[in-house]
Design a protein around this motif. Structure first.
Motif, PDB file in Angstrom:
ATOM      1  N   ASP A  72      39.897  23.796  65.187  1.00  0.00           N
ATOM      2  CA  ASP A  72      38.632  24.521  65.049  1.00  0.00           C
ATOM      3  C   ASP A  72      37.718  23.758  64.103  1.00  0.00           C
ATOM      4  OD1 ASP A  72      38.989  26.705  66.745  1.00  0.00           O
ATOM      5  OD2 ASP A  72      40.216  27.744  65.264  1.00  0.00           O
ATOM      6  N   THR A  73      36.431  24.062  64.212  1.00  0.00           N
ATOM      7  CA  THR A  73      35.491  23.306  63.376  1.00  0.00           C
ATOM      8  C   THR A  73      35.588  23.679  61.901  1.00  0.00           C
ATOM      9  OG1 THR A  73      33.875  24.919  64.001  1.00  0.00           O
ATOM     10  CG2 THR A  73      33.768  22.797  65.128  1.00  0.00           C
ATOM     11  N   ALA A  74      36.169  24.818  61.591  1.00  0.00           N
ATOM     12  CA  ALA A  74      36.318  25.179  60.178  1.00  0.00           C
ATOM     13  C   ALA A  74      37.539  26.057  60.012  1.00  0.00           C
ATOM     14  CB  ALA A  74      35.097  25.939  59.697  1.00  0.00           C
ATOM     15  N   ASP A  75      38.136  26.022  58.824  1.00  0.00           N
ATOM     16  CA  ASP A  75      39.234  26.930  58.527  1.00  0.00           C
ATOM     17  C   ASP A  75      38.631  28.310  58.268  1.00  0.00           C
ATOM     18  OD1 ASP A  75      41.721  27.858  58.052  1.00  0.00           O
ATOM     19  OD2 ASP A  75      42.087  26.698  56.228  1.00  0.00           O
ATOM     20  N   ARG A  76      39.479  29.316  58.162  1.00  0.00           N
ATOM     21  CA  ARG A  76      38.981  30.659  57.892  1.00  0.00           C
ATOM     22  C   ARG A  76      38.787  30.874  56.413  1.00  0.00           C
ATOM     23  NH1 ARG A  76      39.168  34.842  61.430  1.00  0.00           N
ATOM     24  NH2 ARG A  76      39.776  34.100  63.467  1.00  0.00           N
ATOM     25  N   GLY A  82      31.295  27.355  56.574  1.00  0.00           N
ATOM     26  CA  GLY A  82      32.234  26.262  56.852  1.00  0.00           C
ATOM     27  C   GLY A  82      31.639  24.916  56.452  1.00  0.00           C
ATOM     28  N   ASP A  83      32.532  23.969  56.168  1.00  0.00           N
ATOM     29  CA  ASP A  83      32.069  22.682  55.649  1.00  0.00           C
ATOM     30  C   ASP A  83      31.235  21.905  56.667  1.00  0.00           C
ATOM     31  OD1 ASP A  83      33.301  23.301  53.346  1.00  0.00           O
ATOM     32  OD2 ASP A  83      35.130  22.166  53.762  1.00  0.00           O
ATOM     33  N   ASN A 125      35.777  33.476  47.041  1.00  0.00           N
ATOM     34  CA  ASN A 125      34.914  34.539  46.522  1.00  0.00           C
ATOM     35  C   ASN A 125      35.626  35.438  45.511  1.00  0.00           C
ATOM     36  OD1 ASN A 125      32.153  35.131  48.447  1.00  0.00           O
ATOM     37  ND2 ASN A 125      33.668  33.698  49.227  1.00  0.00           N
ATOM     38  N   TYR A 126      36.966  35.352  45.458  1.00  0.00           N
ATOM     39  CA  TYR A 126      37.701  36.215  44.519  1.00  0.00           C
ATOM     40  C   TYR A 126      37.754  35.602  43.114  1.00  0.00           C
ATOM     41  CZ  TYR A 126      39.703  38.547  48.697  1.00  0.00           C
ATOM     42  OH  TYR A 126      39.896  39.226  49.869  1.00  0.00           O
ATOM     43  N   SER A 127      37.338  34.334  42.975  1.00  0.00           N
ATOM     44  CA  SER A 127      37.522  33.675  41.682  1.00  0.00           C
ATOM     45  C   SER A 127      36.455  34.114  40.681  1.00  0.00           C
ATOM     46  CB  SER A 127      37.468  32.154  41.856  1.00  0.00           C
ATOM     47  OG  SER A 127      36.136  31.772  42.106  1.00  0.00           O
ATOM     48  N   SER A 128      36.825  34.079  39.394  1.00  0.00           N
ATOM     49  CA  SER A 128      35.862  34.497  38.368  1.00  0.00           C
ATOM     50  C   SER A 128      34.745  33.449  38.231  1.00  0.00           C
ATOM     51  CB  SER A 128      36.569  34.718  37.035  1.00  0.00           C
ATOM     52  OG  SER A 128      37.334  33.576  36.737  1.00  0.00           O
ATOM     53  N   ASP A 129      35.064  32.208  38.616  1.00  0.00           N
ATOM     54  CA  ASP A 129      34.030  31.168  38.573  1.00  0.00           C
ATOM     55  C   ASP A 129      32.863  31.518  39.494  1.00  0.00           C
ATOM     56  OD1 ASP A 129      35.447  29.765  36.808  1.00  0.00           O
ATOM     57  OD2 ASP A 129      36.162  28.206  38.191  1.00  0.00           O
ATOM     58  N   TRP A 130      33.203  32.105  40.634  1.00  0.00           N
ATOM     59  CA  TRP A 130      32.140  32.452  41.585  1.00  0.00           C
ATOM     60  C   TRP A 130      31.203  33.512  41.009  1.00  0.00           C
ATOM     61  CZ3 TRP A 130      28.498  31.546  44.585  1.00  0.00           C
ATOM     62  CH2 TRP A 130      27.933  32.469  45.453  1.00  0.00           C
ATOM     63  N   VAL A 131      31.766  34.456  40.278  1.00  0.00           N
ATOM     64  CA  VAL A 131      30.923  35.494  39.677  1.00  0.00           C
ATOM     65  C   VAL A 131      29.894  34.827  38.751  1.00  0.00           C
ATOM     66  CG1 VAL A 131      30.924  37.543  38.202  1.00  0.00           C
ATOM     67  CG2 VAL A 131      32.772  37.199  39.843  1.00  0.00           C
ATOM     68  N   LYS A 132      30.358  33.843  37.974  1.00  0.00           N
ATOM     69  CA  LYS A 132      29.434  33.151  37.054  1.00  0.00           C
ATOM     70  C   LYS A 132      28.416  32.329  37.840  1.00  0.00           C
ATOM     71  CE  LYS A 132      33.067  32.618  33.696  1.00  0.00           C
ATOM     72  NZ  LYS A 132      34.173  31.686  33.652  1.00  0.00           N
ATOM     73  N   GLU A 133      28.932  31.596  38.819  1.00  0.00           N
ATOM     74  CA  GLU A 133      28.078  30.726  39.634  1.00  0.00           C
ATOM     75  C   GLU A 133      27.002  31.548  40.367  1.00  0.00           C
ATOM     76  OE1 GLU A 133      28.407  27.319  40.856  1.00  0.00           O
ATOM     77  OE2 GLU A 133      26.931  27.611  42.462  1.00  0.00           O
ATOM     78  N   ALA A 134      27.412  32.697  40.914  1.00  0.00           N
ATOM     79  CA  ALA A 134      26.456  33.539  41.647  1.00  0.00           C
ATOM     80  C   ALA A 134      25.346  34.015  40.714  1.00  0.00           C
ATOM     81  CB  ALA A 134      27.175  34.724  42.282  1.00  0.00           C
ATOM     82  N   ALA A 135      25.724  34.303  39.476  1.00  0.00           N
ATOM     83  CA  ALA A 135      24.715  34.750  38.506  1.00  0.00           C
ATOM     84  C   ALA A 135      23.700  33.628  38.255  1.00  0.00           C
ATOM     85  CB  ALA A 135      25.386  35.170  37.207  1.00  0.00           C
ATOM     86  N   VAL A 136      24.202  32.389  38.138  1.00  0.00           N
ATOM     87  CA  VAL A 136      23.309  31.251  37.940  1.00  0.00           C
ATOM     88  C   VAL A 136      22.383  31.102  39.145  1.00  0.00           C
ATOM     89  CG1 VAL A 136      23.222  28.738  37.653  1.00  0.00           C
ATOM     90  CG2 VAL A 136      24.971  30.068  36.446  1.00  0.00           C
ATOM     91  N   PHE A 183      28.170  30.082  50.394  1.00  0.00           N
ATOM     92  CA  PHE A 183      29.298  29.805  49.501  1.00  0.00           C
ATOM     93  C   PHE A 183      30.579  29.738  50.326  1.00  0.00           C
ATOM     94  CE2 PHE A 183      32.668  31.188  46.461  1.00  0.00           C
ATOM     95  CZ  PHE A 183      32.656  30.033  45.702  1.00  0.00           C
ATOM     96  N   ASN A 184      31.162  28.546  50.392  1.00  0.00           N
ATOM     97  CA  ASN A 184      32.356  28.365  51.225  1.00  0.00           C
ATOM     98  C   ASN A 184      33.659  28.491  50.430  1.00  0.00           C
ATOM     99  OD1 ASN A 184      30.723  27.895  53.415  1.00  0.00           O
ATOM    100  ND2 ASN A 184      30.819  25.664  53.247  1.00  0.00           N
ATOM    101  N   GLY A 185      33.535  28.671  49.114  1.00  0.00           N
ATOM    102  CA  GLY A 185      34.741  28.669  48.279  1.00  0.00           C
ATOM    103  C   GLY A 185      35.408  30.027  48.173  1.00  0.00           C
TER     104      GLY A 185
END
Ligand code: ADP
Ligand code: MG
Length: 735
Positions: free
Chosen positions: A465-469, A423-424, A549-560, A545-547
């Motif tokens: 709440d302190t953060a969204d789901r 959460g943020d 997780n289904y996005s293809s950007d995350w797959v690239k970012e996680a690799a980095v 990672f709060n963003g």
């Protein structure tokens, strides 16, 4: 059966003419007094056992204490009398071998007196130790069949209970299962060891920072169990569901989950009667089920209990799955626990909510009102991030399985990349700590504590709440616990909890060593911890990672970021015996190298076995059921085209319909032959089990998918009254 109609039509006809109304039990008026009726609980033991025996029983396990033989005899005798009073005739050691399900072998209480009369007998020895013939359980090479000795041993930390099916009542004693050489052959033993390891390391850490009242810690777990229900008559017409747990064929239904109208919808009457029956049985067994609702996919549901200590929660989840499956039979339903019974709609998971409670009742994952000041919380959070960053392949190992591979990474379940969503707000706290700012000031508290104005004055004030789901994260912080969302619905909870407990214990141990080093430089424990925190968060923030997780950007970012993306079970299992992973398990006393190698072997064999069953089923259904049906329909179309050509012209629609079905049928025949060849090749391979599993994954799965595509296409063209299998629409919408 009417010989002129297909089994599918016969089942549908039966359904249409009314199903047997389930003889559902009346909702218990008082679930509280019914709760735990069938459990040999702690308070029952307190009532029935001599005070000194009860006291000694409560402290076994502590400082290596075991139960003396005479005490075991006393407990056994009281347990037996109670069970017989409940109607039990037999007892069983109830254990969880590496098959992933439970095992039981029943023995009666009957013994013969000298004069041949029947008497009841159950000694302390019977209670404590059993010796089932272990030769047919998976051992991964830890035993050969000629050395078949395996033993079960009572686990007093999970209560015994009686199970009732009709008139048959059996005393079930939760036990561990191990080999003659003392190696674990089950999932409970390493789970118990991992709880001990986590407790030991956490207590060390807490004591170092001045929490001297922390004497033991226990992970608490609540598992949300998802499942599907299908009418049993339709289920019986689907050999793929019966034998492999999932549909190997099935075209998309016109209505699936696209209207988002199933989730939390009013529960159908027939299902509510089923749920009520399940709950009554589980309440009696002391399983605190709490929540029930419709899930996202049509015919998908969920049940969730109140959280409990990890070991008990795991045993209880095994009971939940068993009761769901057995009760479904009584209601002319079939309960599907497979991770992906149907294509085109969501699969099923089991969210593992996990927190850490110490002996004083404090939840170490509760951030409190001022997380930036909460040193125990921040340290545990740092340890969890460290565990993900350094040891996440071990988490991935906790969720391997051919069934779960269909879910992970699809846009419905978390990806195979392990990260945490905190959460943020919490991330701002982390960043403030990393940069050395005073995190109690600034915008950290911006969101917390505010409330909503919904513009309706009659509504109460609702705080935010302190953060969204974040529904896409595999490990989401949800207030005072983490929700691990990548476990599969059919899987034992033990495996993922072994992974969580062991890696977090290891990470805490690493942190303790660092703190101890700073203490030798003259700092107090908590000064050392505060000094260390910025470094820890900085090093392990890559695991946050709060963003989406289904996005293809995350797959690239996680690799980095260097986070592993272990896409399938075989790739993951290949890592099980690497020195780094063995070191984590061995250093925490959870699994020895021999046990790890055995598990790796068993899980790879399990993978191959499941794929081969599915492949054989695809082949036999394709050849003996789908192909003849397609041929029949092709023939009908041919006759129609012939007729039409005489009357109209050669390229009329009748001719093209026939051509399409003919081409598909020919392609099907060819793809079945290819599948057959691949199956033979894989079966005949004489290679390591890993290489064989890789071949199954790389050759069998694609060959099966090819057959499936053709069959699913044919399903949309062939006369539905001769199609042999109940369709997705039949199964989704007939309840
Ligand atoms: P959420 O709305 O976040 O899904 P719920 O209260 O509905 O949370 O709980 C979901 C599951 O999490 C339930 O099984 C519940 O018992 C369990 N749970 C709640 N609090 C904790 C905790 N502190 N530790 C472990 N599990 C918990
Ligand atoms: Mg849920």
């Amino acid at each position: 059966m009417d010989s002129n109609i297909s089994p599918r039509l016969f089942a549908l006809k039966q359904l249409a003419t009314g199903y047997r109304r389930p003889d559902s039990r009346k909702a218990a008026k008082d679930i509280f007094s019914n709760f735990g009726r069938d459990v040999f609980s702690l308070h029952l033991m307190r009532d029935k056992l001599p005070k000194d025996v009860f006291e000694r029983l409560c402290i076994i396990g502590r400082d290596g204490r075991t139960l003396a033989a005479h005490d075991a005899d006393t407990v056994a005798s009281v347990m037996k009398d109670w069970a017989i009073k409940q109607g039990a005739t037999h007892y069983t050691h109830w254990f969880q071998p590496m098959t992933g399900i439970t095992a039981e072998k029943h023995d009666s209480f009957l013994a013969l007196a000298g004069d041949g009369t029947g008497i009841s007998e159950f000694s302390g020895k019977n209670l404590i130790k059993g010796e089932p013939d272990a030769s047919s359980f998976p051992s991964g090479g830890l035993r050969s069949t000629f050395e078949a000795r395996g033993y079960t041993a009572w686990d007093p930390s999970s209560p015994a209970f009686v199970s009732r099916y009709g008139e048959t009542v059996t005393l079930c004693i939760p036990t561990v299962f191990y080999s003659y050489t003392g190696e674990s052959l089950d999932r409970k033993t390493p789970l118990l060891r991992s709880v001990t390891a986590l407790s030991k390391q956490t207590v060390r850490l807490m004591n170092l920072i001045g929490c001297s009242d922390c004497e033991s810690v226990e992970p608490q777990v609540g598992a949300e169990q998802e499942y599907f229900l299908v009418d049993r008559r339709l289920y019986s017409c689907r050999p793929d569901l019966v034998m492999s747990g999932r549909t190997l064929f099935g075209a998309r239904a016109p209505k699936g989950q696209q209207m988002e109208d199933h989730y939390f919808a009013a529960i159908p009457k027939r299902i509510l009667a089923f749920m009520n029956d399940v709950e009554q049985k589980l309440f009696a067994l002391g399983v605190p089920v709490h929540t029930r609702h419709n899930e996202v996919a049509p015919s998908q549901y969920e049940v969730a209990p109140i959280f409990e200590p990890a070991n008990v929660a795991t045993d209880h989840n095994m009971l939940v799955m068993e009761v769901l499956v057995r009760t479904a039979e009584d209601h002319d339903l079939a309960c599907l626990l497979h991770e992906k019974p149907f294509n085109c709609v969501n699969g099923s998971g089991k969210h593992n909510n996990w927190s850490l409670m110490d002996n004083t009742g404090r939840n170490l994952l509760d951030p409190g009102a001022q997380p930036w000041d909460n040193l125990p919380f921040l340290l545990i959070l740092a340890a969890i991030l460290r565990a993900i960053h350094l040891y996440s392949p071990i988490w991935r190992l906790g969720i391997v399985g051919a069934g779960n591979d269909h879910r992970l990474g699809a846009n419905e379940a978390p990806p195979a990349i392990i990260s945490a969503c905190i959460g943020d707000n919490l991330e701002k706290v982390l960043e403030a700590i990393i940069s050395g700012q005073d995190s109690s000031k600034g915008d950290v508290q911006e969101i917390a504590g505010t409330s909503y104005n919904l513009g309706v004055s009659s509504l109460p004030n609702i705080s935010r709440d302190t953060a969204d789901r974040n529904r896409t994260s595999p490990m989401a912080f949800t207030g005072n616990k983490f929700e691990f969302r990548a476990l599969g619905s059919s899987q034992s909870m033990a495996t993922i909890n072994i992974s969580l407990n062991t890696t977090v214990a290891k990470a805490i141990g690493d942190i303790v060593v660092k703190i101890e080093k700073l203490i030798t430089e003259g700092l107090s424990g908590s000064e050392a911890a505060w000094k260390l925190l910025p470094k820890l968060f900085k090093e392990h923030q890559v695991a946050v990672f709060n963003g989406d997780n289904y996005s293809s950007d995350w797959v690239k970012e996680a690799a980095v970021r260097g986070l592993p993306n272990l896409k399938d079970s075989v790739q993951t299992l290949a890592l099980y015996d690497t020195p780094e992973i063995i070191e984590v398990f061995e250093s925490q006393g959870v699994l020895s190298k021999a046990e790890i190698l055995a598990r790796q072997h068993i899980l790879l064999e399990d993978y191959i076995g499941r794929l081969l069953i599915e492949a054989d089923l695809t082949l036999s259904l394709g050849r003996t059921s789908i192909f003849p049906t397609a041929l029949k329909w092709q023939d009908k179309l041919y006759q129609a085209a012939k007729q039409a050509q005489k009357l109209v012209n050669e390229n009329g629609p009748e001719a093209s319909a026939w051509t399409e079905v003919r081409n598909l049928t020919n392609a099907l025949l060819k793809s079945l032959k290819e599948l057959e060849t691949v199956i033979e090749v894989v079966k005949a391979l004489e290679m390591s089990v890993l290489k064989k599993a890789e071949a199954a994954r790389d050759q069998i799965l694609p060959a099966m998918n090819k057959v499936r595509d053709l069959v699913d296409h044919l399903e949309t063209l062939v006369d539905v009254t001769i199609w042999p299998l109940p369709t997705y629409a039949d199964m989704f919408w007939s309840i």
